[in-house]
Design an enzyme around this catalytic site. Structure first.
Site: not given
Ligand code: ADP
Ligand code: ADP
Ligand code: MG
Length: 448
Positions: A164, A202, A207, A291, A294
């Site tokens: 972020g 947007i 998400h 990767r 989380v």
């Protein structure tokens, strides 16, 4: 199969990886800074190597030190977890140069996807729909022109960005120059690279991301989506699967796009394709995370796959049972318990955990590295635990998550537990119709 693997991380993800290694009969070697001497990942590992003082750039981010820890202890492979060096292609190359298998994608794929502007160019070539924006990076002049072309609001984003950081929303032309300078400085400080690009913002956006797993035999398996729209500071707080925003046709279109992208870029191992879904239901790509993520347990609970064990097997050359779509059942929700103060803009609040009693009972999983009496050091991520629940449908999963949260006793530092409880109970969350602006729009007592 590997005999010994270095876990190049700390916290809950190091613990998660060590557990998978032990289940596969593989020895785990931990690394730790002096702030983590008593940490759970150090105690669970078969061996542990002290790598330096607390600041990450003097310990967990030092490539030569981590590689030396692996080679001197006779490791065959390295698991990077998430954060730290997990998306650093230089680290991948350093592992390869020292005959260590890196459990993740190849260095060249990671390098291409690590530059978010370049990643978008690759996706365009693969026919994946993109969020409208500059083709490649943008100077201040080009950013002004792009904002004019796409119309405000726009987002300035760091090409090297992650977590972020280096991102600024610009709502009017008069703010653009200042925002550009701020985003650039933040990106320079965080990633030593101030290169920016521009995207149309947007709004409202959801998400939604697709988990993939690719082996070296041509199998591309997509494992469904995770909805991650409950965010603070462009970072996820609550994730769930399936996404209430998708119907079967949209889901298949997204999984098909992710599969096509994997084949185009030669992806290997676990990865995540992040998309935004607009109010019209159309989806567009924002980035790939090369990767483990989380929120991977959400997918594990829906698919009954163990993504970490699969990562290790695939890195060792094993073939997936099949490609295509992973089967899935039920509904899973993850709540990130961060040592953060929601009353002060979610600022990190490290300190001593006077009380820590995670919930138990049906359908509940807790991934953590802390215990009662643990001290959360100020140097690293504020995530202290993840609560993940599964049940047969969304309604039941929400009730189960609230039940588990209400059993969860945490005292000593402010956390995101109470706000998560309130979010899950809100009308808007229950309706399934929410966006990344949820926390800005909904009035919550925990924020009052
Ligand atoms: P996820 O989607 O898995 O939550 P995040 O972007 O929130 O991914 O990142 C997960 C962890 O990795 C966080 O600790 C975050 O601070 C860290 N992280 C992400 N990108 C970077 C980066 N480029 N450099 C350093 N740390 C990063
Ligand atoms: P990071 O690398 O930090 O994870 P992302 O590009 O994945 O950055 O964006 C993080 C979050 O920022 C997204 O989940 C979304 O909430 C928001 N975001 C990013 N791009 C846009 C956009 N073009 N429009 C609206 N929101 C966006
Ligand atoms: Mg992202």
């Amino acid at each position: 199969m590997f005999q010994r693997v270095l876990v190049a991380n700390r916290g809950e993800i190091a613990v998660r990886v060590i557990r998978a290694l032990h289940e596969l009969g593989i020895e785990a070697v931990a690394v730790y800074s002096t702030a983590d001497e008593d940490a759970l990942h150090v105690r669970l590992a078969d061996r542990a190597v002290r790598i330096g003082p607390p600041p990450a750039n003097e310990s967990y981010l030092k490539i030569p030190t981590i590689v030396a820890a692996a080679t001197t202890t006779g490791c065959d492979a390295v698991h990077p977890g998430y954060g730290f060096l997990s998306e650093n292609d230089e680290f991948v190359r350093a592992c390869e140069d020292n005959d260590l298998v890196f459990i993740g994608p190849p260095a060249d794929v990671m390098a291409k996807m690590g530059d978010k502007a370049q990643a978008k160019a690759e996706m365009r070539a693969a026919g994946v729909p993109l969020v409208p924006g500059t083709e490649g990076t943008a100077t201040l002049e080009q950013a002004r022109a792009a904002a004019e072309q796409f119309g405000f609001p726009v987002l300035l984003k760091a090409a090297a960005g992650g977590g972020g950081r280096g991102m600024r929303l610009v709502t009017e032309a008069s703010d653009l120059d200042d925002a550009y300078a701020q985003a650039r400085n933040e990106a320079l400080a965080a990633f030593a690279d101030g290169t920016l690009y521009v995207e149309k913002a947007i709004k409202p956006a959801r998400h939604v991301e697709i988990q993939v797993m690719c082996d070296s035999h041509g199998n591309v398996l997509t494992c469904g989506e995770r909805e991650c729209s409950i965010q603070r500071r462009h970072q996820k707080l609550i994730e769930e699967s399936p996404s209430p925003a998708l119907d079967a046709e949209q889901r298949e279109a997204m999984e098909e796009a992710a599969e096509r992208a994997c084949r185009h870029i030669g992806y290997r191992n676990a990865g995540t394709f992040e998309f935004l879904v607009g109010p019209d239901g159309a989806f567009s790509f924002i980035e790939v995370n090369c990767r483990l993520q989380v929120e991977h347990p959400v997918t594990e609970l829906c698919t009954s796959m163990d993504l970490v064990r699969t990562q290790i097997r695939v890195a060792d050359g094993a073939a997936l049972e099949h490609g295509g779509r992973a089967s899935r059942h039920g509904h899973a929700i993850e709540i990130r318990i961060n040592a953060e103060d929601p009353l002060h803009d979610f600022r990190p609040s490290p300190g001593r955990l006077a009380r820590f009693r995670p919930p138990l009972g049906p359908g509940v999983r807790v991934d953590t590295f802390v215990e009662e009496g643990s001290t959360i050091p100020p140097y690293y991520d504020s995530l202290i635990a993840k609560l993940i629940v599964r049940d047969n449908n969304r309604h039941l999963a929400i009730e189960r998550a609230r039940r588990a949260l209400s059993e969860f006793e945490i005292e000593g530092v402010p956390t995101t537990r109470d706000i998560a409880f309130e979010i899950l109970g809100s009308e808007q969350f229950r309706s399934g119709d929410y966006s990344t602006s949820f926390l800005d729009e909904v009035e919550l007592a925990a924020l009052a």
